[in-house]
Design a protein around this motif. Structure first.
Motif, PDB file in Angstrom:
ATOM      1  N   SER A  68     -40.305 -22.750  30.495  1.00  0.00           N
ATOM      2  CA  SER A  68     -38.673 -22.611  30.640  1.00  0.00           C
ATOM      3  C   SER A  68     -38.216 -22.097  29.137  1.00  0.00           C
ATOM      4  O   SER A  68     -37.089 -21.697  29.135  1.00  0.00           O
ATOM      5  CB  SER A  68     -38.313 -24.007  30.911  1.00  0.00           C
ATOM      6  OG  SER A  68     -38.637 -25.017  30.270  1.00  0.00           O
ATOM      7  N   TYR A  71     -38.834 -24.921  22.322  1.00  0.00           N
ATOM      8  CA  TYR A  71     -38.130 -25.996  21.702  1.00  0.00           C
ATOM      9  C   TYR A  71     -38.482 -26.441  20.470  1.00  0.00           C
ATOM     10  O   TYR A  71     -39.751 -26.320  20.147  1.00  0.00           O
ATOM     11  CB  TYR A  71     -38.230 -27.346  22.617  1.00  0.00           C
ATOM     12  CG  TYR A  71     -38.034 -26.908  24.280  1.00  0.00           C
ATOM     13  CD1 TYR A  71     -36.744 -27.363  24.618  1.00  0.00           C
ATOM     14  CD2 TYR A  71     -38.864 -26.436  24.915  1.00  0.00           C
ATOM     15  CE1 TYR A  71     -36.747 -27.200  26.180  1.00  0.00           C
ATOM     16  CE2 TYR A  71     -38.712 -25.925  26.321  1.00  0.00           C
ATOM     17  CZ  TYR A  71     -37.512 -26.370  26.888  1.00  0.00           C
ATOM     18  OH  TYR A  71     -37.304 -26.107  28.159  1.00  0.00           O
ATOM     19  N   ASP A  87     -33.447 -28.519  22.209  1.00  0.00           N
ATOM     20  CA  ASP A  87     -33.124 -27.288  22.530  1.00  0.00           C
ATOM     21  C   ASP A  87     -31.673 -26.740  22.223  1.00  0.00           C
ATOM     22  O   ASP A  87     -30.604 -27.619  21.993  1.00  0.00           O
ATOM     23  CB  ASP A  87     -32.719 -27.154  24.235  1.00  0.00           C
ATOM     24  CG  ASP A  87     -32.487 -26.052  24.805  1.00  0.00           C
ATOM     25  OD1 ASP A  87     -32.102 -24.862  24.003  1.00  0.00           O
ATOM     26  OD2 ASP A  87     -32.240 -25.856  25.909  1.00  0.00           O
ATOM     27  N   PHE A 105     -35.684 -27.936  31.665  1.00  0.00           N
ATOM     28  CA  PHE A 105     -37.132 -28.120  31.467  1.00  0.00           C
ATOM     29  C   PHE A 105     -38.097 -27.978  32.713  1.00  0.00           C
ATOM     30  O   PHE A 105     -38.044 -28.305  33.541  1.00  0.00           O
ATOM     31  CB  PHE A 105     -37.250 -29.745  30.987  1.00  0.00           C
ATOM     32  CG  PHE A 105     -38.781 -30.081  30.320  1.00  0.00           C
ATOM     33  CD1 PHE A 105     -38.848 -29.760  29.011  1.00  0.00           C
ATOM     34  CD2 PHE A 105     -39.715 -30.746  31.113  1.00  0.00           C
ATOM     35  CE1 PHE A 105     -39.958 -30.186  28.429  1.00  0.00           C
ATOM     36  CE2 PHE A 105     -40.830 -30.949  30.618  1.00  0.00           C
ATOM     37  CZ  PHE A 105     -40.880 -31.022  29.420  1.00  0.00           C
ATOM     38  N   PRO A 117     -40.857 -35.723  30.933  1.00  0.00           N
ATOM     39  CA  PRO A 117     -39.850 -36.577  30.453  1.00  0.00           C
ATOM     40  C   PRO A 117     -40.035 -37.786  30.931  1.00  0.00           C
ATOM     41  O   PRO A 117     -40.255 -38.163  32.018  1.00  0.00           O
ATOM     42  CB  PRO A 117     -38.562 -35.635  30.863  1.00  0.00           C
ATOM     43  CG  PRO A 117     -38.989 -34.370  31.353  1.00  0.00           C
ATOM     44  CD  PRO A 117     -40.341 -34.616  31.881  1.00  0.00           C
ATOM     45  N   SER A 205     -28.882 -33.553  27.743  1.00  0.00           N
ATOM     46  CA  SER A 205     -30.088 -34.441  27.929  1.00  0.00           C
ATOM     47  C   SER A 205     -30.167 -35.556  26.903  1.00  0.00           C
ATOM     48  O   SER A 205     -29.807 -35.193  25.683  1.00  0.00           O
ATOM     49  CB  SER A 205     -31.684 -33.824  27.924  1.00  0.00           C
ATOM     50  OG  SER A 205     -32.603 -34.758  27.778  1.00  0.00           O
ATOM     51  N   ILE A 224     -34.682 -34.273  24.611  1.00  0.00           N
ATOM     52  CA  ILE A 224     -35.706 -34.329  25.485  1.00  0.00           C
ATOM     53  C   ILE A 224     -36.775 -35.200  25.031  1.00  0.00           C
ATOM     54  O   ILE A 224     -37.568 -34.676  24.199  1.00  0.00           O
ATOM     55  CB  ILE A 224     -36.164 -33.161  26.246  1.00  0.00           C
ATOM     56  CG1 ILE A 224     -34.733 -32.224  26.551  1.00  0.00           C
ATOM     57  CG2 ILE A 224     -36.933 -33.406  27.282  1.00  0.00           C
ATOM     58  CD1 ILE A 224     -35.233 -30.779  27.090  1.00  0.00           C
ATOM     59  N   VAL A 226     -40.379 -36.598  26.205  1.00  0.00           N
ATOM     60  CA  VAL A 226     -41.422 -36.066  26.792  1.00  0.00           C
ATOM     61  C   VAL A 226     -42.635 -36.970  26.755  1.00  0.00           C
ATOM     62  O   VAL A 226     -42.938 -37.214  25.539  1.00  0.00           O
ATOM     63  CB  VAL A 226     -41.997 -34.658  26.734  1.00  0.00           C
ATOM     64  CG1 VAL A 226     -42.882 -34.277  27.688  1.00  0.00           C
ATOM     65  CG2 VAL A 226     -40.638 -33.880  27.049  1.00  0.00           C
TER      66      VAL A 226
END
Length: 305
Positions: A68, A71, A87, A105, A117, A205, A224, A226
């Motif tokens: 995607s 980042y 992002d 994502f 995530p 997010s 984000i 993860v």
């Protein structure tokens, strides 16, 4: 007496072959103030194969790249097995970014078992069309997955300054009989935040830092978070490798596990006598040692004749 001297000489010569020839920090590296260690790596062949070609260090900035987009990595927490991403086109409370510029994502299918995530990470999808897969059956059916996640959701997010800056006050965000302009949901409910396929204009997010609770969206932590996972068998292999002074890696061609022991690799650990070169053959030192042992054995047998 000659045999005794020979035995002592051979002992001195061959004992190092069963000692560890480890390289405990061969794969560890740094980018800015972030340490990159197993299962991640910057060098080819280091780390877990599921995380290969994932991190890149550019001018001391650590970048994370999946299908995607790219980042910036803000933090890697090895104790909690999480990596925090930023992002630049992610909406926050101060800035609403529309126009489909955000990454969302989406991970590759082969990488999906290793990266997801966290459960306390909320995704808020913004400006999605009425034809979005999110709203199939709306309003007659009960198919809208929008809901709060860890106490964070759109009702509070509507109060952010960013909406007023683009000409949308809280009252103008009420959706009545149509789909909402903001839809909050956990990653597990859709498995992929693809803005194009979901027909959304943007996203935000945020995640919680338990047990810390904040009063509103202006204090949420945006980004984000993860969670990363490796198989239990890989964990056991890596611990055994590191315990003998090695660094955990993988075969760049077949992606199998390797223990990297400096100038040679092992499929078990660095205490293994049989050493594997990159091509999988015995090293030159092994071949020489084997030949010497065979020659000495023949020479000793000659004393019995």
């Amino acid at each position: 007496m000659a045999k005794l001297v020979l035995f002592i000489s051979l002992h001195v010569l061959f004992v190092p072959l069963v000692y560890s020839f480890g390289a405990p920090h061969l794969c560890r590296s740094y980018c800015g103030n972030i340490t990159i260690d197993y299962p991640f790596a910057l060098q080819p062949g280091c780390g877990h194969s599921g995380f290969r070609d994932l991190l890149f260090c550019i001018n001391d900035v650590l970048m994370f790249h999946i299908s995607s987009g790219s980042y910036r990595v803000l933090n890697i927490d090895y104790a909690y097995r999480s990596i925090t991403l930023h992002d630049p086109h992610l909406s926050t409370c101060d800035s609403i970014v529309l126009g489909g510029r955000g990454n969302g994502f989406v991970v590759e299918h082969w990488r999906a078992p290793y990266l997801n995530p966290s459960a306390d990470n909320v995704f808020m999808l913004l400006g999605c069309s009425t034809q979005s897969p999110l709203f199939q059956g709306f309003p007659a059916g009960n198919h809208v997955p929008c809901r709060n996640v860890s106490g964070m959701g759109c009702e509070e997010y509507y109060g952010c300054q960013g909406w007023m800056d683009i000409g949308l006050a809280r009252m103008g965000l009420a959706y009545g009989t149509g789909p909402p302009i903001c839809c909050a949901l956990p990653f597990d409910s859709i498995k992929s935040v693809n803005l194009s396929k979901l027909e959304c204009q943007g996203y935000s997010s945020a995640y919680t830092l338990a047990p810390l609770r904040v009063s509103g969206p202006s204090e949420w932590t945006y980004g984000i978070r993860v969670k990363y996972n490796v198989e239990a068998s890989n964990d056991s292999f890596c611990k055994a490798c590191e315990a003998t002074g090695g660094s955990c890696g993988h075969d760049v061609g077949r992606f199998g596990q390797l223990c990297m022991c400096g100038s040679w690799n092992s499929t078990s650990n660095c205490d293994t006598i049989m050493k594997l070169s990159v091509g999988g053959a015995m090293s030159t030192m092994d071949e020489i040692s084997g030949s010497l042992i065979a020659m000495v054995g023949i020479w000793l047998m000659s004393f019995r004749m």
